[in-house]
Design an enzyme around this catalytic site. Structure first.
Site, PDB file in Angstrom:
ATOM      1  N   GLU A  18      46.475   0.974  24.352  1.00  0.00           N
ATOM      2  CA  GLU A  18      45.710  -0.030  23.589  1.00  0.00           C
ATOM      3  C   GLU A  18      44.419  -0.508  24.255  1.00  0.00           C
ATOM      4  O   GLU A  18      44.052  -1.686  24.096  1.00  0.00           O
ATOM      5  CB  GLU A  18      46.600  -1.257  23.252  1.00  0.00           C
ATOM      6  CG  GLU A  18      47.901  -0.886  22.559  1.00  0.00           C
ATOM      7  CD  GLU A  18      48.805  -2.095  22.262  1.00  0.00           C
ATOM      8  OE1 GLU A  18      48.296  -3.221  22.181  1.00  0.00           O
ATOM      9  OE2 GLU A  18      50.030  -1.875  22.092  1.00  0.00           O
ATOM     10  N   ILE A  56      55.833  -1.281  26.134  1.00  0.00           N
ATOM     11  CA  ILE A  56      55.695  -1.965  24.843  1.00  0.00           C
ATOM     12  C   ILE A  56      54.367  -1.657  24.158  1.00  0.00           C
ATOM     13  O   ILE A  56      54.187  -1.933  22.974  1.00  0.00           O
ATOM     14  CB  ILE A  56      55.898  -3.478  25.033  1.00  0.00           C
ATOM     15  CG1 ILE A  56      57.237  -3.754  25.722  1.00  0.00           C
ATOM     16  CG2 ILE A  56      55.851  -4.232  23.722  1.00  0.00           C
ATOM     17  CD1 ILE A  56      58.459  -3.156  25.026  1.00  0.00           C
ATOM     18  N   CYS A  63      58.643 -10.795  21.361  1.00  0.00           N
ATOM     19  CA  CYS A  63      58.656 -11.227  22.749  1.00  0.00           C
ATOM     20  C   CYS A  63      59.306 -12.578  22.932  1.00  0.00           C
ATOM     21  O   CYS A  63      58.672 -13.523  23.345  1.00  0.00           O
ATOM     22  CB  CYS A  63      57.273 -11.239  23.362  1.00  0.00           C
ATOM     23  SG  CYS A  63      55.936 -11.048  22.241  1.00  0.00           S
ATOM     24  N   ASP A  88      54.831  -4.054  15.732  1.00  0.00           N
ATOM     25  CA  ASP A  88      55.170  -5.280  16.466  1.00  0.00           C
ATOM     26  C   ASP A  88      55.250  -6.486  15.549  1.00  0.00           C
ATOM     27  O   ASP A  88      54.376  -6.690  14.712  1.00  0.00           O
ATOM     28  CB  ASP A  88      54.079  -5.572  17.518  1.00  0.00           C
ATOM     29  CG  ASP A  88      54.035  -4.510  18.609  1.00  0.00           C
ATOM     30  OD1 ASP A  88      55.107  -4.044  19.014  1.00  0.00           O
ATOM     31  OD2 ASP A  88      52.919  -4.169  19.048  1.00  0.00           O
ATOM     32  N   GLU A 147      62.453  -9.427  24.703  1.00  0.00           N
ATOM     33  CA  GLU A 147      62.374 -10.050  26.017  1.00  0.00           C
ATOM     34  C   GLU A 147      63.793 -10.399  26.466  1.00  0.00           C
ATOM     35  O   GLU A 147      64.562 -10.980  25.707  1.00  0.00           O
ATOM     36  CB  GLU A 147      61.547 -11.322  25.882  1.00  0.00           C
ATOM     37  CG  GLU A 147      61.261 -12.005  27.166  1.00  0.00           C
ATOM     38  CD  GLU A 147      60.277 -13.158  26.943  1.00  0.00           C
ATOM     39  OE1 GLU A 147      59.246 -12.945  26.288  1.00  0.00           O
ATOM     40  OE2 GLU A 147      60.571 -14.248  27.437  1.00  0.00           O
ATOM     41  N   SER A 152      50.646  -2.031  25.491  1.00  0.00           N
ATOM     42  CA  SER A 152      49.394  -2.190  26.221  1.00  0.00           C
ATOM     43  C   SER A 152      49.590  -1.927  27.709  1.00  0.00           C
ATOM     44  O   SER A 152      50.647  -2.207  28.269  1.00  0.00           O
ATOM     45  CB  SER A 152      48.845  -3.595  26.001  1.00  0.00           C
ATOM     46  OG  SER A 152      49.781  -4.560  26.390  1.00  0.00           O
ATOM     47  N   HIS A 193      55.684 -11.666  32.739  1.00  0.00           N
ATOM     48  CA  HIS A 193      54.912 -12.915  32.752  1.00  0.00           C
ATOM     49  C   HIS A 193      54.419 -13.299  34.130  1.00  0.00           C
ATOM     50  O   HIS A 193      53.710 -14.284  34.277  1.00  0.00           O
ATOM     51  CB  HIS A 193      55.739 -14.050  32.144  1.00  0.00           C
ATOM     52  CG  HIS A 193      56.115 -13.769  30.729  1.00  0.00           C
ATOM     53  ND1 HIS A 193      57.335 -13.234  30.378  1.00  0.00           N
ATOM     54  CD2 HIS A 193      55.416 -13.886  29.581  1.00  0.00           C
ATOM     55  CE1 HIS A 193      57.373 -13.065  29.070  1.00  0.00           C
ATOM     56  NE2 HIS A 193      56.220 -13.451  28.565  1.00  0.00           N
ATOM     57  N   LYS A 245      35.052 -27.061  26.920  1.00  0.00           N
ATOM     58  CA  LYS A 245      35.615 -25.936  27.675  1.00  0.00           C
ATOM     59  C   LYS A 245      34.774 -25.680  28.923  1.00  0.00           C
ATOM     60  O   LYS A 245      35.291 -25.552  30.032  1.00  0.00           O
ATOM     61  CB  LYS A 245      35.641 -24.691  26.778  1.00  0.00           C
ATOM     62  CG  LYS A 245      36.070 -23.415  27.462  1.00  0.00           C
ATOM     63  CD  LYS A 245      35.864 -22.227  26.518  1.00  0.00           C
ATOM     64  CE  LYS A 245      36.123 -20.893  27.198  1.00  0.00           C
ATOM     65  NZ  LYS A 245      37.554 -20.690  27.484  1.00  0.00           N
TER      66      LYS A 245
HETATM   67  N1  GLN Z   1      52.074  -3.750  21.534  1.00  0.00           N
HETATM   68  C1  GLN Z   1      51.648  -5.019  22.013  1.00  0.00           C
HETATM   69  C2  GLN Z   1      51.327  -4.933  23.499  1.00  0.00           C
HETATM   70  O1  GLN Z   1      51.975  -4.240  24.196  1.00  0.00           O
HETATM   71  C3  GLN Z   1      52.693  -6.079  21.789  1.00  0.00           C
HETATM   72  C4  GLN Z   1      52.248  -7.423  22.273  1.00  0.00           C
HETATM   73  C5  GLN Z   1      53.099  -8.573  21.794  1.00  0.00           C
HETATM   74  O2  GLN Z   1      54.156  -8.411  21.267  1.00  0.00           O
HETATM   75  N2  GLN Z   1      52.657  -9.773  22.000  1.00  0.00           N
HETATM   76  O3  GLN Z   1      50.429  -5.567  23.987  1.00  0.00           O
HETATM   77 ZN    ZN Z   2      55.738  -8.964  23.316  1.00  0.00          ZN
END
Ligand code: GLN
Ligand code: ZN
Length: 769
Positions: free
Chosen positions: A497, A444, A656, A612, A678, A446, A707, A25
């Site tokens: 989060e 969602i 997602c 989730d 998504e 974070s 993304h 790495k």
């Molecule tokens: N609650 C999480 C976030 O918003 C969900 C992330 C995920 O589904 N990968 O980061």
């Molecule tokens: Zn997600």
């Protein structure tokens, strides 16, 4: 088993690439930033290969794989070896093969990289070959031959490994600009001569055997695909100056492919005999075994981190001896999927350490088993006794067996996994309690994980700040995030989060029965390595895990703040799972711990709780026949964690990805009041798919693709909402991004969410008018 029956080789399909301290790495990333030059990078790589081969040889592995090493990904290496360079990368590859290689892997300012996706049902990601009717293949043996020659020069009995032609073609997708229904498998006639040439080159370089990986053969295959497999190996079999061919399957049973391989003019077959793939044993007997062929028997699980049951493996091997010309011992698959060495873990209970087998320990198990095949079980009496003792200590340990957890699990009923009220009643109660506008807006979970937050975490680890100082930093972030969301006009808020390093690890660290490793790194993709937590024992929750964060966030606002948890299926999917009980039981234990957390959040005033499950689809079994069983326990575990709430507590879930296909019914079985998904890139397609199957509950198809840093305009988000409304009635439609915002920066997050809220307002007005 009688002694001296056979002379068995001990071998592996592949080995971790990163080196004991993730040297690879560092070297690769150093090359990207210009701190390491190409020559040093190649030298580091060669040194790591040499060390890995030597440690395999020292451990008694008598046939050593080569070519499994990679600077980034072995499927990308295969694309290079067969000359399948996408048009847009051609110039970069011609200018400099190494930079061109990384351009394919990571993209450049000018060109997009190859798409990346999960390697079967593992957490390893490969770069998807892009093929089209105009793809011209050309053999480029530099890497496979080069690495073979290195190993031979060092005196090893080396066996080059390549991705097999069938798997390569089946994993490929149509190149950009090529019709979406183009089937790469139609290129087989063009590809085979290139494989033939590679085989000849490897033979000329001194390979006695070549190993072709064909994991695609453990998936359900059409008769046409099985015919293609038969034809591929018939043709490669007729190549005159070639090494002996070993075709390896793994990750599941070979099923219908087994007779195809048995009949093919190849010299060896690799089969997985662990977990559900143990069915290979009976299947092999049913087809009359592999007369005249070598069987590489995968009896040591290459994907989990637990010690092997040597006696059980010996029984399997004993049966297999009668079914092939010669039986060699191997892990089920490449050891790429496990960390390197359990012996360097210093912080683990020494008793627990004895239950763990990472790559190094697995190679020792392989050698031990091969010794037993060659010299009889007496030759491994000491190892067998130690293994028996370790297995017994694991089975009897208070870590693996917590009577309270078991009693609770035994007492749960089907009712516990169902909400007390039907959905319509819940919806009414929730509407009354939450009093949200039409098309409620939310995120969602974070918010951006800024350098500031990461620094705070690093400071805590290094002791520069104490826990209280760290928590105050996180509380400051929560204050900012709540104030921002109020100002932005979002309806259902989140705390952001900030305190979570990772959505699974955060909970694993707080649950009893979970273990963390210090050095248990596993390659996820390229230079990204993860350290999955270990589900080692019965799971329980010593204390609430998220309640204080929720309480604090909710104290700052009158709007509802969502409680935010990771679901049981995802907790399993992104961890190493214990192999001494069915995963369904482990999932139920995690679910019960989460159920208590859900209850505590509800008691603390949470009116909305999101659980989730982004991993629900990715752990879908490879064979269709196994999927209903999996989905049954997976959805039940989710419901077990979410069903103990009042009618007016709203349960959300999130996933997602946009392609539901075969898990549509499972989505319904979750019985969540609201699901966010998504959808931005696929033009809300998922909303229409849900509508088609009559999905009765509320849906938040994402209107903001998180993304990329790109900011969607208000009009764009509004257009997506109108598309959503064509499928889902306004009373059941939510407005949210595709996923969490932790990878985004603040500026684009602010603008995007402003536009998202503006779009919701715009459409509300349209609906009122
Ligand atoms: N609650 C999480 C976030 O918003 C969900 C992330 C995920 O589904 N990968 O980061
Ligand atoms: Zn997600």
């Amino acid at each position: 088993m009688s002694p001296s029956v056979t002379s068995a080789q001990a071998t592996v399909h592949g080995y971790p690439r990163q080196g004991p301290n993730r040297e690879l790495k560092k070297a690769v990333e150093g090359y990207w930033t210009g701190r390491v030059d190409a020559q040093d990078l190649h030298m580091t790589a060669a040194t790591l290969r040499r060390a890995a081969w030597q440690s395999l040889a020292d451990a008694g592995i008598t046939e050593i794989p080569t070519g499994d090493f990679s600077l980034y990904d072995h499927v990308l290496d295969t694309s290079v070896a067969v000359g399948a360079i996408p048009e847009r990368h051609r110039a970069a590859v011609d200018a400099d093969p190494l930079d061109g290689y990384f351009a394919m892997a990571r993209g450049t300012q000018e060109v997009a990289p190859l798409e990346m996706t999960k390697w079967f049902d593992t957490n390893y990601h490969y770069l998807v070959p892009e093929l089209g009717p105009d793809t011209g293949f050309a053999a480029n043996p530099a890497k496979p031959v080069g690495e073979l020659s290195e190993a031979l020069a060092l005196g090893h009995n080396a066996r080059p490994v390549l991705v097999g032609p069938l798997t390569y073609l089946l994993l490929a997708k149509p190149a950009p600009g090529v019709a979406a229904d183009f089937q790469p498998i139609t290129l087989v006639d063009r590809l085979l001569p290139v494989y033939a040439e590679l085989l000849e080159d490897l033979h000329a370089a001194g390979a006695e055997w070549v190993h072709l990986d064909e994991p695609c053969l453990v998936q359900d295959r059409t008769p046409a695909e099985l015919n293609a497999a038969a034809r591929i190996y018939r043709e490669l079999g007729t190549v005159t100056d070639r090494p002996k061919i070993l075709v390896a399957t793994y990750f599941d049973r070979a099923g219908q492919a087994l007779p195809v391989l048995a009949k093919a003019p190849i010299e060896g077959v690799g089969l997985d005999f662990t977990g559900p793939a143990a069915a290979n044993l009976d299947d092999l007997a049913a087809v009359g075994g592999l007369p005249g062929k070598r069987l590489v028997a995968g009896v040591v699980d290459g994907r989990n981190i637990w010690i092997n049951n040597l006696e059980k493996s010996l029984t399997t091997l004993g049966t297999l001896l009668g079914l092939a010309d010669r039986v060699d011992v191997a892990p089920s698959c490449s050891l790429l999927h496990v960390p390197l060495d359990a012996a360097v873990e210093r912080d683990l209970d020494p008793q627990v350490s004895r239950w763990l087998a990472f790559a190094r320990q697995k190679t020792a198990e392989i050698t031990t088993l091969a010794t037993a095949l060659s010299r009889g079980t007496d030759a491994i009496a000491a190892q067998l006794a130690a293994n028996r003792a370790d297995l017994a200590s694991r089975a009897a340990s208070a870590i693996t067996r917590d009577p309270a957890v078991r009693a609770r699990l035994a007492a749960t009923t089907d009712q516990d996994a169902h909400r007390a009220q039907p959905y319509a009643e819940r919806a009414r109660a929730q509407r009354a309690r939450l009093d949200l506008p039409l098309l409620p807006t939310t995120t969602i979970g974070s918010f951006p994980q800024t350098t500031d937050l990461r620094t705070a975490r690093a400071d805590l680890r290094a002791g520069r700040i104490d826990t209280e100082g760290y928590q105050e930093r996180m509380r400051a972030e929560v204050r900012e995030v709540i104030a921002y969301q109020e100002k932005a006009g979002l309806d259902v808020l989140v705390h952001g989060e900030p305190e979570r390093n990772d959505m699974v690890q955060y909970f694993a660290e707080q649950l009893h029965g979970y273990l963390a490793t210090q050095h248990g790194w596993v390659q996820s993709y390229g230079t990204r390595y993860v350290r999955p937590p270990v589900l080692a024992g019965d799971i329980s929750r010593p204390a609430p895990m998220t309640v204080e964060w929720f309480r604090y966030a909710q104290s700052l606002t009158d709007r509802p703040v969502k409680g935010m948890l990771t679901g049981p299926v995802t907790m399993l999917a992104w961890s190493f799972v214990r192999d001494d009980q069915p995963p369904a039981d482990t999932a139920r234990q995690v679910a019960l711990a989460l159920r208590d957390e859900v209850g505590d959040l509800e008691a603390a005033g949470a009116a909305v709780i999101q659980v989730d499950e982004p991993a629900l689809r990715e752990t879908l079994p490879l064979r269709a026949a196994d999927r209903p069983g999996y989905l049954a326990w997976a959805t039940e575990a989710f419901r077990l964690s979410t069903s103990a709430v009042r009618a007016d507590t709203q349960i959300h879930t999130h996933m997602c990805y946009a392609e539901f296909g075969e898990i549509m019914t499972a989505i319904d079985d979750l019985d969540a009041d609201v699901i966010s998904l998504e959808a931005a890139r696929s033009h809300m397609q998922v909303a229409h798919e849900l509508a088609q199957v009559g999905y009765p509950r509320e849906v938040g198809p994402g209107v903001y693709d998180i993304h990329s840093p790109r900011v969607p305009s208000t009009q764009e988000a509004a257009a997506l909402l109108r598309q959503g409304l064509a499928a889902i009635p306004a009373e059941r439609l939510w407005v949210n991004p595709d996923c969490g915002l932790k990878t985004r920066g603040w500026p684009e997050t602010r603008s995007s969410l402003d536009h998202l809220v503006a779009a919701a307002r715009l459409i509300r007005e349209e609906l009122n008018a």
